[in-house]
Design an enzyme around this catalytic site. Structure first.
Site, PDB file in Angstrom:
ATOM      1  N   THR A 137      21.634  36.175  48.974  1.00 51.12           N
ATOM      2  CA  THR A 137      22.388  37.427  48.941  1.00 51.12           C
ATOM      3  C   THR A 137      23.624  37.362  49.829  1.00 51.12           C
ATOM      4  OG1 THR A 137      22.251  39.734  49.634  1.00 51.12           O
ATOM      5  CG2 THR A 137      20.766  38.236  50.728  1.00 51.12           C
ATOM      6  N   ASP A 138      24.613  38.216  49.513  1.00 49.65           N
ATOM      7  CA  ASP A 138      25.797  38.310  50.374  1.00 49.65           C
ATOM      8  C   ASP A 138      25.470  38.993  51.706  1.00 49.65           C
ATOM      9  OD1 ASP A 138      25.453  40.925  49.452  1.00 49.65           O
ATOM     10  OD2 ASP A 138      27.476  41.142  48.637  1.00 49.65           O
ATOM     11  N   GLU A 139      24.297  39.659  51.775  1.00 55.03           N
ATOM     12  CA  GLU A 139      23.983  40.419  52.996  1.00 55.03           C
ATOM     13  C   GLU A 139      23.789  39.520  54.213  1.00 55.03           C
ATOM     14  OE1 GLU A 139      21.360  43.713  52.837  1.00 55.03           O
ATOM     15  OE2 GLU A 139      21.958  44.273  50.822  1.00 55.03           O
ATOM     16  N   TYR A 163      15.649  42.652  56.297  1.00 57.35           N
ATOM     17  CA  TYR A 163      15.747  41.981  54.991  1.00 57.35           C
ATOM     18  C   TYR A 163      16.743  40.832  55.052  1.00 57.35           C
ATOM     19  CZ  TYR A 163      17.711  41.046  50.365  1.00 57.35           C
ATOM     20  OH  TYR A 163      18.203  40.414  49.256  1.00 57.35           O
ATOM     21  N   LYS A 167      16.253  36.715  54.711  1.00 59.84           N
ATOM     22  CA  LYS A 167      16.938  35.901  53.690  1.00 59.84           C
ATOM     23  C   LYS A 167      17.756  34.809  54.383  1.00 59.84           C
ATOM     24  CE  LYS A 167      17.083  36.325  49.756  1.00 59.84           C
ATOM     25  NZ  LYS A 167      16.220  35.779  48.671  1.00 59.84           N
TER      26      LYS A 167
HETATM   27  P1  NAD Z   1      12.819  42.603  42.977  1.00 58.59           P
HETATM   28  O1  NAD Z   1      12.272  43.255  44.213  1.00 58.59           O
HETATM   29  O2  NAD Z   1      13.186  43.450  41.812  1.00 58.59           O
HETATM   30  O3  NAD Z   1      11.784  41.515  42.457  1.00 58.59           O
HETATM   31  C1  NAD Z   1      11.130  40.628  43.317  1.00 58.59           C
HETATM   32  C2  NAD Z   1      10.012  39.965  42.530  1.00 58.59           C
HETATM   33  O4  NAD Z   1       9.364  39.023  43.398  1.00 58.59           O
HETATM   34  C3  NAD Z   1       8.925  40.938  42.052  1.00 58.59           C
HETATM   35  O5  NAD Z   1       8.586  40.650  40.716  1.00 58.59           O
HETATM   36  C4  NAD Z   1       7.761  40.673  42.971  1.00 58.59           C
HETATM   37  O6  NAD Z   1       6.491  40.929  42.367  1.00 58.59           O
HETATM   38  C5  NAD Z   1       7.951  39.203  43.287  1.00 58.59           C
HETATM   39  N1  NAD Z   1       7.346  38.823  44.573  1.00 58.59           N
HETATM   40  C6  NAD Z   1       7.481  39.453  45.772  1.00 58.59           C
HETATM   41  N2  NAD Z   1       6.756  38.815  46.708  1.00 58.59           N
HETATM   42  C7  NAD Z   1       6.173  37.753  46.100  1.00 58.59           C
HETATM   43  C8  NAD Z   1       5.328  36.716  46.550  1.00 58.59           C
HETATM   44  N3  NAD Z   1       4.916  36.642  47.826  1.00 58.59           N
HETATM   45  N4  NAD Z   1       4.925  35.779  45.657  1.00 58.59           N
HETATM   46  C9  NAD Z   1       5.327  35.846  44.356  1.00 58.59           C
HETATM   47  N5  NAD Z   1       6.113  36.827  43.883  1.00 58.59           N
HETATM   48  C10 NAD Z   1       6.541  37.757  44.740  1.00 58.59           C
HETATM   49  O7  NAD Z   1      14.059  41.746  43.491  1.00 58.59           O
HETATM   50  P2  NAD Z   1      15.452  41.427  42.775  1.00 58.59           P
HETATM   51  O8  NAD Z   1      16.391  42.530  43.055  1.00 58.59           O
HETATM   52  O9  NAD Z   1      15.190  40.995  41.404  1.00 58.59           O
HETATM   53  O10 NAD Z   1      15.933  40.176  43.644  1.00 58.59           O
HETATM   54  C11 NAD Z   1      15.576  38.853  43.272  1.00 58.59           C
HETATM   55  C12 NAD Z   1      16.204  37.885  44.252  1.00 58.59           C
HETATM   56  O11 NAD Z   1      17.618  38.038  44.228  1.00 58.59           O
HETATM   57  C13 NAD Z   1      15.787  38.103  45.693  1.00 58.59           C
HETATM   58  O12 NAD Z   1      15.650  36.844  46.304  1.00 58.59           O
HETATM   59  C14 NAD Z   1      16.950  38.867  46.306  1.00 58.59           C
HETATM   60  O13 NAD Z   1      17.047  38.601  47.688  1.00 58.59           O
HETATM   61  C15 NAD Z   1      18.107  38.272  45.539  1.00 58.59           C
HETATM   62  N6  NAD Z   1      19.292  39.129  45.379  1.00 58.59           N
HETATM   63  C16 NAD Z   1      19.167  40.394  44.877  1.00 58.59           C
HETATM   64  C17 NAD Z   1      20.316  41.150  44.657  1.00 58.59           C
HETATM   65  C18 NAD Z   1      20.223  42.543  44.083  1.00 58.59           C
HETATM   66  O14 NAD Z   1      21.256  43.230  44.012  1.00 58.59           O
HETATM   67  N7  NAD Z   1      19.076  43.005  43.636  1.00 58.59           N
HETATM   68  C19 NAD Z   1      21.574  40.623  44.961  1.00 58.59           C
HETATM   69  C20 NAD Z   1      21.654  39.322  45.490  1.00 58.59           C
HETATM   70  C21 NAD Z   1      20.506  38.579  45.685  1.00 58.59           C
HETATM   71  O1  DAU Z   2      24.268  42.887  48.424  1.00 56.46           O
HETATM   72  C1  DAU Z   2      23.154  42.355  47.778  1.00 56.46           C
HETATM   73  C2  DAU Z   2      21.946  43.218  48.053  1.00 56.46           C
HETATM   74  O2  DAU Z   2      22.116  44.405  47.288  1.00 56.46           O
HETATM   75  C3  DAU Z   2      20.627  42.540  47.715  1.00 56.46           C
HETATM   76  O3  DAU Z   2      20.458  41.425  48.549  1.00 56.46           O
HETATM   77  C4  DAU Z   2      19.461  43.517  47.894  1.00 56.46           C
HETATM   78  O4  DAU Z   2      18.258  42.899  47.480  1.00 56.46           O
HETATM   79  C5  DAU Z   2      19.721  44.739  47.055  1.00 56.46           C
HETATM   80  O5  DAU Z   2      18.699  45.697  47.239  1.00 56.46           O
HETATM   81  C6  DAU Z   2      21.065  45.352  47.393  1.00 56.46           C
HETATM   82  O6  DAU Z   2      21.051  45.902  48.719  1.00 56.46           O
HETATM   83  P1  DAU Z   2      21.758  47.296  49.081  1.00 56.46           P
HETATM   84  O7  DAU Z   2      21.124  47.834  50.283  1.00 56.46           O
HETATM   85  O8  DAU Z   2      23.239  47.150  49.087  1.00 56.46           O
HETATM   86  O9  DAU Z   2      21.360  48.137  47.732  1.00 56.46           O
HETATM   87  P2  DAU Z   2      20.834  49.645  47.560  1.00 56.46           P
HETATM   88  O10 DAU Z   2      20.833  49.912  46.091  1.00 56.46           O
HETATM   89  O11 DAU Z   2      19.594  49.908  48.319  1.00 56.46           O
HETATM   90  O12 DAU Z   2      22.005  50.505  48.226  1.00 56.46           O
HETATM   91  C7  DAU Z   2      23.341  50.404  47.772  1.00 56.46           C
HETATM   92  C8  DAU Z   2      24.202  51.268  48.682  1.00 56.46           C
HETATM   93  O13 DAU Z   2      23.856  52.646  48.461  1.00 56.46           O
HETATM   94  C9  DAU Z   2      23.977  51.037  50.166  1.00 56.46           C
HETATM   95  O14 DAU Z   2      25.201  51.203  50.857  1.00 56.46           O
HETATM   96  C10 DAU Z   2      23.007  52.135  50.579  1.00 56.46           C
HETATM   97  C11 DAU Z   2      23.378  53.276  49.653  1.00 56.46           C
HETATM   98  N1  DAU Z   2      22.284  54.177  49.261  1.00 56.46           N
HETATM   99  C12 DAU Z   2      21.129  53.615  48.779  1.00 56.46           C
HETATM  100  C13 DAU Z   2      20.068  54.424  48.399  1.00 56.46           C
HETATM  101  C14 DAU Z   2      18.787  53.803  47.880  1.00 56.46           C
HETATM  102  C15 DAU Z   2      22.446  55.558  49.331  1.00 56.46           C
HETATM  103  O15 DAU Z   2      23.499  56.068  49.750  1.00 56.46           O
HETATM  104  N2  DAU Z   2      21.394  56.339  48.957  1.00 56.46           N
HETATM  105  C16 DAU Z   2      20.209  55.828  48.495  1.00 56.46           C
HETATM  106  O16 DAU Z   2      19.281  56.629  48.204  1.00 56.46           O
END
Ligand code: NAD
Ligand code: DAU
Length: 356
Positions: A137-139, A163, A167
């Site tokens: 992730t970019d975080e 988180y 990562k």
């Molecule tokens: P998600 O939470 O929707 O899905 C995570 C999945 O991993 C789920 O299906 C869960 O059951 C499985 N899981 C969790 N713990 C586990 C374990 N111990 N063993 C096996 N499976 C397990 O997450 P996502 O948003 O799809 O993110 C996927 C990946 O991408 C993550 O590594 C996250 O850090 C990365 N990522 C997410 C975003 C985003 O915007 N969502 C952006 C950049 C990177």
């Molecule tokens: O940047 C990549 C990341 O993006 C991934 O690594 C994470 O897995 C993914 O969850 C996401 O993280 P964020 O914290 O940026 O996403 P989220 O959707 O939780 O929140 C997006 C923005 O909105 C953040 O600035 C927080 C804000 N927010 C979020 C929620 C859930 C609100 O203002 N209100 C809310 O209820």
């Protein structure tokens, strides 16, 4: 050009991005074997893969990435040559409530996979073709000031939440396994994704669902935080490009070049819902916007400099934020049967803890 079929282990393949990736890969390479390993935590759901159930080349295994003997068995019996690692605890707000699960899955789980894959790779007949692709992730880069350039692959790590720290820990292990053992790793650090099968706790689905239910739309702090939004299909095509052409040991940043303030994003979603959902209980949906207490340690701005993946691998996103949000709103309107059951009693308890 013909290619040897590959044998993939996709961790977290029942989650949001993992399931989109499984669909993407299957549509591109139907002759490849795909084994999904997913623990089905609260965020995992087999329904995300329902339309692929029964396909001969797809196997689903419910299990934990921290289970070394299970991982060893799958790598060996399926002769895996490409591990794509999505499994993680992924929600920042949950990491603030309970960081332990994040260290366990994101750090210990990634370490378990690396160790198992290293042993498997050392015994391989054609180790040069093997790849361990780590999804990050970019975080991990921390927070940007308004005029800072976007995160590049050379930006120093500065994770701010449990988180992102977990990562970052997993990224460092992946880097070290390449540097020390020569393990053929690939790593991608991506910005915020959105699209189908996004779990209801994340901002975009949460806003769509709350509008449909006539509930307040919680915006943290002053709503001026910025995220760089990427349609999930574009993330999948970027990962594919890196698997096909990326150099082992390298990292590639992936972003949409779509920086949007949270409040503007919420207003865009309200507009789309006003237009596309005539039955919403409260209209205009904007009247539901409610500023709430800020997230602890809330990062102000993320932005990605995607020059490397664009110039070296020729990848660019196909979707605009306007087009992607319209598709996503339509998907949530048409898939209430998917998200309604996820609003369980456990989810309501989580919601109460964060928002009340
Ligand atoms: P998600 O939470 O929707 O899905 C995570 C999945 O991993 C789920 O299906 C869960 O059951 C499985 N899981 C969790 N713990 C586990 C374990 N111990 N063993 C096996 N499976 C397990 O997450 P996502 O948003 O799809 O993110 C996927 C990946 O991408 C993550 O590594 C996250 O850090 C990365 N990522 C997410 C975003 C985003 O915007 N969502 C952006 C950049 C990177
Ligand atoms: O940047 C990549 C990341 O993006 C991934 O690594 C994470 O897995 C993914 O969850 C996401 O993280 P964020 O914290 O940026 O996403 P989220 O959707 O939780 O929140 C997006 C923005 O909105 C953040 O600035 C927080 C804000 N927010 C979020 C929620 C859930 C609100 O203002 N209100 C809310 O209820």
């Amino acid at each position: 050009m013909s290619r040897e079929p590959r044998k993939l282990l996709v961790t977290g393949g029942a989650g949001f991005i993992g399931s989109n990736f499984v669909h993407h890969w299957y549509s591109q390479y139907p002759g490849d074997r795909i084994v999904v390993l997913d623990a089905l935590t609260y965020a995992g759901d087999r329904q995300t893969l329902a339309d692929l159930e029964g396909k001969a080349n797809l196997r689903f295994v419910q299990g934990d990435i921290c289970d070394r003997s299970l991982v060893d068995t799958l790598l060996k019996e399926e002769a895996i040559d490409l591990l794509v690692h999505f499994a993680a605890e992924s929600h920042v707000d949950r990491s603030i409530l309970g960081p332990g699960a994040f260290v366990q899955t994101n750090v210990v789980g990634t370490f378990t996979l690396l160790e198992a894959f290293r042993q498997h790779w050392m015994l391989a007949e054609q180790p040069a073709t093997y790849r361990f692709h780590h999804i990050s992730t970019d975080e991990v880069y921390g927070s940007l000031e308004p005029d800072d350039p976007g995160f590049s692959e050379k930006t120093p790590y500065a994770p701010n939440s449990p988180y992102s720290a977990s990562k970052a820990g997993s990224d460092h292990l992946v880097r070290a396994y390449h540097h020390t053992y020569g393990l053929p790793t690939l790593m991608t650090n991506c910005s915020n994704n959105y699209g189908p099968y996004h779990f209801p706790e994340k901002l975009i689905p949460l806003i769509c669902i709350n509008i449909l239910m006539g509930k307040p739309l919680p915006v943290y702090g002053d709503g001026q935080n910025i995220r760089d939004w990427l349609y999930v299909g574009d993330h999948c095509s970027a990962v594919e490009a890196v698997i096909r052409q990326g150099t082992p040991g390298e990292t590639y940043n992936i972003g949409g070049n779509n920086e949007v303030k949270n409040i503007e994003l919420v207003e865009m979603l309200c507009e789309l819902m006003n237009e596309m959902a005539p039955e919403i209980p409260v209209r205009p949906a904007q009247s539901l916007i409610t500023f709430v207490k800020d997230r602890l340690g809330h990062d102000r701005r993320y932005a990605i400099d995607a020059t490397k993946i664009r110039t070296e691998l020729g990848w660019t996103p196909a979707e605009t934020v306007e087009g992607g949000l319209r598709r996503t709103v339509a998907w949530y309107l048409n898939h209430q049967d998917w998200w309604q059951p996820l609003l369980s009693a456990e989810y309501q308890e989580y919601y109460r803890q964060v928002y009340s």
